[in-house]
Design a protein around this motif. Structure first.
Motif, PDB file in Angstrom:
ATOM      1  N   GLY A 192       0.834  -1.183   0.000  1.00  9.06           N
ATOM      2  CA  GLY A 192       0.000   0.000   0.000  1.00  9.06           C
ATOM      3  C   GLY A 192       0.877   1.244   0.000  1.00  9.06           C
ATOM      4  O   GLY A 192       1.759   1.398  -0.846  1.00  9.06           O
ATOM      5  N   ARG A 193       0.661   2.110   0.970  1.00 13.02           N
ATOM      6  CA  ARG A 193       1.463   3.329   1.074  1.00 13.02           C
ATOM      7  C   ARG A 193       2.711   3.141   1.931  1.00 13.02           C
ATOM      8  O   ARG A 193       3.526   4.060   2.061  1.00 13.02           O
ATOM      9  N   TRP A 194       2.873   1.961   2.514  1.00 12.92           N
ATOM     10  CA  TRP A 194       4.012   1.702   3.383  1.00 12.92           C
ATOM     11  C   TRP A 194       5.154   1.043   2.619  1.00 12.92           C
ATOM     12  O   TRP A 194       4.942   0.253   1.706  1.00 12.92           O
ATOM     13  N   GLY A 195       6.354   1.383   3.028  1.00 12.99           N
ATOM     14  CA  GLY A 195       7.537   0.732   2.506  1.00 12.99           C
ATOM     15  C   GLY A 195       8.460   0.338   3.637  1.00 12.99           C
ATOM     16  O   GLY A 195       8.701   1.125   4.561  1.00 12.99           O
ATOM     17  N   VAL A 196       8.956  -0.895   3.608  1.00 12.69           N
ATOM     18  CA  VAL A 196       9.872  -1.384   4.639  1.00 12.69           C
ATOM     19  C   VAL A 196      11.056  -2.059   3.958  1.00 12.69           C
ATOM     20  O   VAL A 196      10.885  -2.878   3.046  1.00 12.69           O
ATOM     21  N   GLN A 197      12.265  -1.713   4.403  1.00 10.75           N
ATOM     22  CA  GLN A 197      13.472  -2.335   3.892  1.00 10.75           C
ATOM     23  C   GLN A 197      14.271  -2.903   5.063  1.00 10.75           C
ATOM     24  O   GLN A 197      14.540  -2.202   6.042  1.00 10.75           O
ATOM     25  N   LEU A 198      14.635  -4.180   4.958  1.00 13.76           N
ATOM     26  CA  LEU A 198      15.462  -4.851   5.957  1.00 13.76           C
ATOM     27  C   LEU A 198      16.638  -5.515   5.248  1.00 13.76           C
ATOM     28  O   LEU A 198      16.462  -6.146   4.196  1.00 13.76           O
ATOM     29  N   GLN A 199      17.807  -5.378   5.844  1.00  5.68           N
ATOM     30  CA  GLN A 199      18.975  -6.052   5.269  1.00  5.68           C
ATOM     31  C   GLN A 199      19.960  -6.385   6.376  1.00  5.68           C
ATOM     32  O   GLN A 199      20.223  -5.563   7.263  1.00  5.68           O
ATOM     33  N   ALA A 200      20.483  -7.602   6.346  1.00  8.22           N
ATOM     34  CA  ALA A 200      21.509  -8.040   7.284  1.00  8.22           C
ATOM     35  C   ALA A 200      22.637  -8.674   6.487  1.00  8.22           C
ATOM     36  O   ALA A 200      22.391  -9.482   5.582  1.00  8.22           O
ATOM     37  N   GLY A 201      23.866  -8.289   6.785  1.00  7.56           N
ATOM     38  CA  GLY A 201      24.981  -8.814   6.012  1.00  7.56           C
ATOM     39  C   GLY A 201      26.287  -8.786   6.782  1.00  7.56           C
ATOM     40  O   GLY A 201      26.349  -8.354   7.939  1.00  7.56           O
ATOM     41  N   ARG A 202      27.319  -9.258   6.108  1.00  9.97           N
ATOM     42  CA  ARG A 202      28.658  -9.295   6.708  1.00  9.97           C
ATOM     43  C   ARG A 202      29.697  -9.021   5.636  1.00  9.97           C
ATOM     44  O   ARG A 202      29.538  -9.457   4.477  1.00  9.97           O
ATOM     45  N   GLN A 203      30.757  -8.314   6.037  1.00  7.74           N
ATOM     46  CA  GLN A 203      31.883  -8.034   5.133  1.00  7.74           C
ATOM     47  C   GLN A 203      33.180  -8.429   5.825  1.00  7.74           C
ATOM     48  O   GLN A 203      33.390  -8.109   6.998  1.00  7.74           O
ATOM     49  N   VAL A 204      34.056  -9.121   5.070  1.00  6.38           N
ATOM     50  CA  VAL A 204      35.371  -9.524   5.574  1.00  6.38           C
ATOM     51  C   VAL A 204      36.408  -9.180   4.512  1.00  6.38           C
ATOM     52  O   VAL A 204      36.312  -9.627   3.365  1.00  6.38           O
ATOM     53  N   ILE A 205      37.393  -8.382   4.897  1.00  8.49           N
ATOM     54  CA  ILE A 205      38.480  -8.002   3.997  1.00  8.49           C
ATOM     55  C   ILE A 205      39.779  -8.485   4.623  1.00  8.49           C
ATOM     56  O   ILE A 205      40.216  -7.980   5.661  1.00  8.49           O
TER      57      ILE A 205
END
Length: 436
Positions: free
Chosen positions: A296-309
């Motif tokens: 509808g008029r709502w927006g939700v963004q979820l993100q989970a991650g990992r970085q290894v250098i």
């Protein structure tokens, strides 16, 4: 954008020389030249060849668009007493030009940007059909990782952008397959758009060198803003660069075409990190899971991650792993913790607009965090609350940005996303853009 279609289009002369003089960008000049003049336009005689033919070619049945934007910015930072006393600062944000369209079945898209003091190629690619649902893009394209196209609703973006995992662009080839609810993207990138690892004048953020490295120019980074090139340890120089990066992103949309589509996705990235100082190759990998809902008029963004250098800045000391590395872009640089978890939580609401003078009004709260493995490092956080207002070609972002150990916020300098020692700071930002 201005659209040119069919015989109503005016004759197109050779733009490559003018573009080269205007922007000094070999990448953009080459892309436009190849895409627009590699083959005769539809309806021209097969025998018509040579320079005169290129100078007078017409776009007949193909679709060609030119557009751009002019943006200005006002900012006031709470921790900057001098700026606060003068009531903030206003400046040119950018001027950009876009070219996109299709000719003889080959799609193309390019964008060049002029910022205050420097100019950059944002993207530029040619796309070729690959089966019924696929396309191969060759050139500079957006790296397929996490929420696309942006893991944010605001002008400032969030942590992913500043650690090279959001709205990143690199030079290589990408395969895109969109079939119903499925979206598959595979990519191989030889290196960043700016192949000089010491040049900080680039869009987005990549691993870069320090000024002391032999192959750098005068724009190279110093790790702490002091001119030192030892990564803060006194032991070695950070002479790394990115190379040979591979990406895989797979997403599935639940209720595609319905009133509440939800995209669920997984992303993976791996690449080499050569070091000119040691002659050794390190590595960089990242992974993420995401959810992007527009209900509808709502927006939700979820993100989970990992970085290894994993990179060894000096083969004679240490255990082959450094706690921080240098990222640079947008004419600046900062340290980033080499091992960390990344989180994003964004919520937005698109308000119904009862006023004729406003076409759209979307308000949001975007939060992101970089949780570092090192126990004595302080986590980096950005929380942005604001609204985006649209009226015809005008678009306004009004944001209040709160950040801790975040680039351009607080007083920890280049160490913000590395060790970090700054408290919370507030940045008031107003961006006005005219899009054509």
């Amino acid at each position: 954008m201005r659209r040119l279609l069919g015989s109503s289009a005016k004759p197109i002369g050779r733009p490559t020389a003018d573009w080269c003089r205007f922007s000094a960008s070999l990448a953009l000049c080459s892309l436009l030249g190849i895409v627009m003049f590699a083959a005769p336009a539809k309806g021209t005689a097969a025998a018509a060849t040579g320079e005169n033919n290129a100078e007078n070619r017409l776009l007949t049945e193909d679709d060609f668009e030119i557009g751009g934007a002019l943006r200005f910015n006002y900012a006031a930072q709470r921790s900057d007493g001098d700026q606060r006393d003068r009531g903030g600062d206003a400046s040119l944000d950018l001027f950009r030009l876009n070219v996109e369209g299709e000719q003889q079945g080959i799609e193309f898209s390019a964008e060049y940007r002029w910022y205050t003091g420097y100019d950059v190629l944002h993207h530029g690619w040619a796309g070729f059909g690959a089966g019924e649902h696929g396309q191969v893009r060759v050139g500079v394209s957006q790296v397929p990782f996490g929420i696309l196209p942006y893991a944010a609703h605001n002008y400032w973006f969030g942590i992913p952008f500043y650690v090279g995992l959001g709205d990143a662009y690199k030079l290589g080839a990408q395969y895109i397959r969109e079939n119903g609810p499925w979206d598959l993207r595979l990519a191989f990138y030889k290196n960043p758009v700016e192949n000089d690892p010491g040049n900080l004048e680039r869009y987005g953020f990549d691993l870069v060198n320090h000024a002391g490295c032999a192959d750098n120019d005068d724009n190279a980074a110093s790790d702490n803003g002091s001119g030192d090139n030892d990564n803060g340890s006194g032991e070695s120089q950070d002479c790394t660069r990115e190379s040979n990066q591979a990406n895989l992103r797979l997403a599935y949309t639940v209720d595609e075409g319905g009133s509440c589509p939800v995209e669920l996705g997984l992303s993976g990235q791996w690449g080499m990190v050569p070091n000119a100082e040691t002659g050794e190759d390190g590595s960089r990998w990242a992974g993420a899971a995401h959810l992007d809902m527009r209900c509808g008029r709502w927006g939700v963004q979820l993100q989970a991650g990992r970085q290894v250098i994993d990179v060894d800045l000096d083969s004679t000391v240490g255990d082959g792993e450094e706690d921080t590395v240098t990222f640079g872009g947008m004419a600046g640089s900062h340290q980033v913790a080499s091992k960390a978890n990344l989180g994003v939580l964004n919520i937005a609401y698109n308000f119904p607009v009862p006023w004729e003078s406003i076409d759209s009004l979307t308000c949001y709260n975007d939060f992101s965090i970089y949780h570092k493995d090192e126990s004595d490092y302080s986590d980096s956080k950005i929380n942005t609350t604001g609204c985006a207002i649209g009226r015809g070609p005008l678009f306004i972002y009004a944001d209040v940005i709160r950040g801790k150990n975040a680039p351009f916020l607080g007083d920890s300098g280049a160490e913000t996303l590395g060790e970090g020692s700054a408290g919370w700071d507030t940045y008031y930002n107003l961006n006005l853009g005219y899009y054509f």
